[in-house]
Design an enzyme around this catalytic site. Sequence first.
Site, short mmCIF file in Angstrom:
data_model
loop_
_atom_site.label_atom_id
_atom_site.label_comp_id
_atom_site.label_asym_id
_atom_site.label_seq_id
_atom_site.Cartn_x
_atom_site.Cartn_y
_atom_site.Cartn_z
N ASP A 181 11.27 1.83 1.16
CA ASP A 181 10.84 1.58 -0.21
C ASP A 181 9.98 2.75 -0.66
O ASP A 181 9.45 3.51 0.16
CB ASP A 181 10.06 0.26 -0.26
N ASP A 233 7.34 2.80 -3.74
CA ASP A 233 5.98 2.48 -4.17
C ASP A 233 5.24 1.66 -3.11
O ASP A 233 5.69 0.59 -2.71
CB ASP A 233 6.00 1.69 -5.48
#
Length: 501
Positions: free
Chosen positions: A13, A15
Amino acid sequence: MNTTESYSAVILDLDGVLTDTRNLHYDAWKQTFDEYLRNYGQGPFSQKEYEQYVDGKPRSQGILDFLIFRGIPITSSELQKLGQRKNEIYLSELDHQGVVVFSDALRALRKWRDKGVPLAVVSSSKNTTKILDRLRIRNYFEVEMNALIGEEMHLEGKPSADFFLEAAKRLNKKPDECIVVEDAVAGIQAGNAGNFASVIGVARPGQTGGKELSEAGADFVVTGLEEIFDLKPNIIKSWRNFAQFIDGKEMALFLDFDGTLSEIVPDHHDAQMVEEIRPVLTRISDSIKVAIISGRDRKDVKARVGIDGLFYAGCHGYDISGPGCFHFQIEEAEEASSEMNEAIKQIESHADKYPGLSIERKKYFTAIHYRNVDSSLHQSLKNEINDLVKSFKKLEVRRGKMVFDLAPKLKWNKGEAVKKLCEVLDMAPGKTVAVYIGDDLTDEDVFCELHSWGIGIKVGIESMAGTCSDYSLRTPSEVATFLNKIEQNFTQQEKQWRRGA
């Protein structure tokens, strides 16, 4: 047994995992929702609501999930306006505050690149490419999956596994060849839905906590990406490798108790074996040799397990009993008893300084439990115990999970106890495999002993830096699952053994 890494590709991922933009997203959502909620006379948007309903999801899905929770209807045009408003605020804050990549993430990316491990980045943001370019890390990734691609392909957002599965496909990898690294509950759920080799939660300060990530199904929880290189593959997910290593050999099972067969509890007196373990362990012991090796007194752990016909080793292996009236103990430990008694008196005289301290006298050891002592006092307690033991020639301090063990200063530990039991059980090298499951620092002696000729399995979701274990299990409940697989796959192949032999 030396295991190799259980993955050949990594899907990360963006963020909160790679970049420190999670707070920018939260602030933008808060400004957007707070303005909207005032129109309905409702209170402000909270951090907890962000983590539960919005974090990690595509923009529109996050809006819908949150407003449904608040009981607020929304039209498609309002949905679009809210999404646009959030993005405007986010981009403004991005230009104003800037964005950085976490230093540990950058070091991990470089390590994976040097190892030749292909990487993919997945994000529910439409600004993914812009962020990667700004940080100059886009070249680390063979695959980028973002919200714009997702919309083009009509992929479902997290907690659906669509984005991750497409990333694996573009890497030319199967899901069970990839690990997923996420910081959001929805992302952990998505990784599990895709049946990936491992799903790793990142619990950075100020982000979703490790407890929430674990409850969502994370195989491990780390505080930085470099910890991933120390993790061990989950033995259930790596069952094929484990089965190949056994490959017709006989098996002997050695198991710790606290944290392995039982959950860790605030008061050690309350520990009970996980109920689903007892019946399967009873059945397994009819055809596989089983020993319980615990820091507890032998009689105590035997009463808590409650299965006849097993070998029981108490006090970290100083006191062992088994079928056929077998009994073995380290007699030299008795020589330290007078010093042990004096040490206990001195510790008890200072116990009032450490509310919550529990002193457990055993046959050969004394356990000083400090799980319920305020953390601000831990270092002081450690220093005091270390200073105390210096005055005794026959005692030493051994560390465990939230416990100090006062022990006789002898070359004996759980690893030595396993070697002794292997002799007693007549385990022929190359024909029998010793499998040990434990969760504590004291179990490392066994893991290191078995590293070249057996299998060590560590229970827990925390960092495994420095462990000699080969595999992992998350919880005692997963230990039960593993034992069930042992029964289903191996007990029919094992020889029936006479418990009295």
